[in-house]
Scaffold this active site. Structure first.
Site, PDB file in Angstrom:
ATOM      1  N   LYS A 233     -54.092 -29.816  17.787  1.00 22.31           N
ATOM      2  CA  LYS A 233     -54.002 -28.941  16.615  1.00 22.31           C
ATOM      3  C   LYS A 233     -54.348 -29.628  15.291  1.00 22.31           C
ATOM      4  O   LYS A 233     -54.939 -29.012  14.412  1.00 22.31           O
ATOM      5  CB  LYS A 233     -52.592 -28.350  16.511  1.00 22.31           C
ATOM      6  CG  LYS A 233     -52.265 -27.314  17.578  1.00 22.31           C
ATOM      7  CD  LYS A 233     -50.901 -26.718  17.319  1.00 22.31           C
ATOM      8  CE  LYS A 233     -50.571 -25.645  18.321  1.00 22.31           C
ATOM      9  NZ  LYS A 233     -49.377 -24.884  17.973  1.00 22.31           N
TER      10      LYS A 233
ATOM     11  N   ASP B 175     -49.292 -19.535  13.663  1.00 27.69           N
ATOM     12  CA  ASP B 175     -47.958 -19.786  14.240  1.00 27.69           C
ATOM     13  C   ASP B 175     -46.822 -19.319  13.325  1.00 27.69           C
ATOM     14  O   ASP B 175     -45.890 -18.638  13.769  1.00 27.69           O
ATOM     15  CB  ASP B 175     -47.773 -21.284  14.530  1.00 27.69           C
ATOM     16  CG  ASP B 175     -48.431 -21.706  15.841  1.00 27.69           C
ATOM     17  OD1 ASP B 175     -48.732 -20.833  16.669  1.00 27.69           O
ATOM     18  OD2 ASP B 175     -48.641 -22.924  16.021  1.00 27.69           O
TER      19      ASP B 175
HETATM   20  P1  NAP Z   1     -42.378 -31.806  17.888  1.00 31.09           P
HETATM   21  O1  NAP Z   1     -43.379 -31.846  16.793  1.00 31.09           O
HETATM   22  O2  NAP Z   1     -42.413 -32.832  18.965  1.00 31.09           O
HETATM   23  O3  NAP Z   1     -40.908 -31.841  17.195  1.00 31.09           O
HETATM   24  C1  NAP Z   1     -39.752 -31.949  17.989  1.00 31.09           C
HETATM   25  C2  NAP Z   1     -38.517 -31.753  17.121  1.00 31.09           C
HETATM   26  O4  NAP Z   1     -37.354 -31.814  17.978  1.00 31.09           O
HETATM   27  C3  NAP Z   1     -38.339 -32.838  16.057  1.00 31.09           C
HETATM   28  O5  NAP Z   1     -37.754 -32.279  14.908  1.00 31.09           O
HETATM   29  C4  NAP Z   1     -37.355 -33.787  16.758  1.00 31.09           C
HETATM   30  O6  NAP Z   1     -36.591 -34.573  15.877  1.00 31.09           O
HETATM   31  C5  NAP Z   1     -36.460 -32.805  17.466  1.00 31.09           C
HETATM   32  N1  NAP Z   1     -35.713 -33.453  18.544  1.00 31.09           N
HETATM   33  C6  NAP Z   1     -36.222 -34.037  19.667  1.00 31.09           C
HETATM   34  N2  NAP Z   1     -35.234 -34.555  20.415  1.00 31.09           N
HETATM   35  C7  NAP Z   1     -34.067 -34.302  19.751  1.00 31.09           C
HETATM   36  C8  NAP Z   1     -32.692 -34.581  20.004  1.00 31.09           C
HETATM   37  N3  NAP Z   1     -32.314 -35.225  21.106  1.00 31.09           N
HETATM   38  N4  NAP Z   1     -31.779 -34.146  19.118  1.00 31.09           N
HETATM   39  C9  NAP Z   1     -32.159 -33.478  17.986  1.00 31.09           C
HETATM   40  N5  NAP Z   1     -33.432 -33.183  17.684  1.00 31.09           N
HETATM   41  C10 NAP Z   1     -34.385 -33.594  18.559  1.00 31.09           C
HETATM   42  O7  NAP Z   1     -42.408 -30.405  18.648  1.00 31.09           O
HETATM   43  P2  NAP Z   1     -42.868 -28.978  18.064  1.00 31.09           P
HETATM   44  O8  NAP Z   1     -44.277 -28.761  18.387  1.00 31.09           O
HETATM   45  O9  NAP Z   1     -42.416 -28.889  16.649  1.00 31.09           O
HETATM   46  O10 NAP Z   1     -42.023 -27.974  18.991  1.00 31.09           O
HETATM   47  C11 NAP Z   1     -40.633 -27.778  18.786  1.00 31.09           C
HETATM   48  C12 NAP Z   1     -40.147 -26.618  19.652  1.00 31.09           C
HETATM   49  O11 NAP Z   1     -40.795 -25.414  19.267  1.00 31.09           O
HETATM   50  C13 NAP Z   1     -40.451 -26.797  21.141  1.00 31.09           C
HETATM   51  O12 NAP Z   1     -39.336 -26.363  21.875  1.00 31.09           O
HETATM   52  C14 NAP Z   1     -41.634 -25.884  21.393  1.00 31.09           C
HETATM   53  O13 NAP Z   1     -41.657 -25.381  22.708  1.00 31.09           O
HETATM   54  C15 NAP Z   1     -41.336 -24.756  20.405  1.00 31.09           C
HETATM   55  N6  NAP Z   1     -42.543 -24.023  19.998  1.00 31.09           N
HETATM   56  C16 NAP Z   1     -42.574 -22.686  20.251  1.00 31.09           C
HETATM   57  C17 NAP Z   1     -43.687 -21.943  19.870  1.00 31.09           C
HETATM   58  C18 NAP Z   1     -43.727 -20.476  20.161  1.00 31.09           C
HETATM   59  O14 NAP Z   1     -44.793 -19.859  20.084  1.00 31.09           O
HETATM   60  N7  NAP Z   1     -42.585 -19.852  20.438  1.00 31.09           N
HETATM   61  C19 NAP Z   1     -44.776 -22.577  19.236  1.00 31.09           C
HETATM   62  C20 NAP Z   1     -44.701 -23.945  18.983  1.00 31.09           C
HETATM   63  C21 NAP Z   1     -43.571 -24.665  19.376  1.00 31.09           C
HETATM   64  P3  NAP Z   1     -37.103 -36.031  15.416  1.00 31.09           P
HETATM   65  O15 NAP Z   1     -37.994 -35.791  14.249  1.00 31.09           O
HETATM   66  O16 NAP Z   1     -35.862 -36.747  15.090  1.00 31.09           O
HETATM   67  O17 NAP Z   1     -37.824 -36.645  16.595  1.00 31.09           O
END
Ligand code: NAP
Length: 280
Positions: free
Chosen positions: A69, A106
């Protein structure tokens, strides 16, 4: 079925997990269109070649998913202001003479998914708390700010990441340390989980909802499982809850329209078709 064959797809690495082909092909069949939406497994080092090849292959465009992305944004001819703010594109539309424009639906998809369940809610209604500061949180923050949000509390395990977003997006964002999460949600209009905690295969989101008002809308970007323990706990308290499936569906609608010329409907049957693919 008539007219020119229309082709679109999704580039990712890996790509097998993406439900976008099922979603878009469902609409292609429903509207009896002459076209197909295909999964495209593209290694990161081949991304530029793959994007450059879209017009020559006759693609109307494509979606982009992990890990493409951000980098894809530098490989198209133009990028919308919203996508620039988010720092990523999730959709390419091939236009006249093969010019490619990048968009990011998004965040808009997220806001529409909340308004589908709570039609009177507006981002300016009251404080919003977001757990997480990754790519998805960024898209949500940008969409909320563009629609008038005045106060967003950004709570992230790695505080510096929340701080960085606050510096970039200004005074409407208050970065907060992870250990304050249960204390700063009592008066919010909307509480959102944008971490990966609660996703299938991950531990559940560790947060106490004891101080949460029943009037707070509670959403989770996750849709596998369709109801995370976080959403189940909020529902049990009497809060209105929203899962992440609506975000996926609402971001897809304008992309489908740009490629295939029809703004498609989101129906209960479509939701069921997508969710059935996660059943073992
Ligand atoms: P990402 O960039 O990898 O970010 C992950 C986030 O989760 C970060 O804020 C991270 O915190 C936090 N995290 C990870 N492990 C953790 C823990 N043990 N305790 C607390 N926080 C933790 O991922 P993303 O792309 O933003 O996606 C995040 C979520 O959104 C995923 O579940 C994904 O499936 C969902 N999503 C859904 C859609 C949809 O269309 N519905 C679209 C995109 C994403 P740190 O910064 O501390 O690592």
């Amino acid at each position: 079925m008539a007219g020119e064959f229309k082709l679109a797809g999704v580039m990712g690495w890996p790509i097998a997990q993406s439900r976008s082909p099922i979603l878009h092909n469902y609409w292609i069949e429903k509207y009896n269109l002459n076209g197909r939406y295909v999964p495209l497994a593209v290694q990161p080092e081949r991304l530029a070649d793959a994007i450059r090849g879209l017009p020559a292959l006759g693609f109307r465009g494509c979606n982009l998913t992990m890990p493409h992305k951000q980098l894809a944004m530098t490989m198209v001819d133009s990028v919308t202001d919203t996508a620039k703010r988010i720092g990523a594109i999730n959709c390419i539309v091939v236009g006249d003479e093969g010019k490619m424009s990048g968009t990011n639906n998004d965040g808009n998809g997220y806001v529409l998914s909340v308004q589908e369940i709570a039609p009177r809610w507006k981002p300016s209604d009251g404080p919003i708390a977001i757990l997480g500061a990754g790519g998805a949180a960024r898209a949500v923050v940008v969409a909320l700010l563009e629609r008038g949000a005045q106060e967003i509390r950004l709570i992230n395990r790695t505080f510096e990441k929340a701080e960085r977003l606050a510096r970039e997006f200004g005074r409407a964002i208050t970065p907060l340390a992870w250990d304050r999460r249960a204390d700063v949600i009592s008066d919010v209009a909307l509480l959102t989980n944008a971490t990966n905690q609660g996703m299938i295969g991950k531990p559940k989101l560790d947060i106490s909802l004891d101080r949460l008002s029943k009037a707070t809308l509670v959403s989770d970007l996750i849709y596998v499982p369709p109801e995370t323990a976080f959403l189940a706990a909020a529902k049990e308290r009497g809060n209105v809850t929203i899962n992440g499936l609506g975000m996926l569906l609402h971001q897809a609608r304008p992309a489908f329209e740009a490629w295939f010329g029809i703004l498609p409907d989101i129906t209960a049957d479509l939701r069921k078709t997508i969710m059935d693919t996660f059943k073992t």
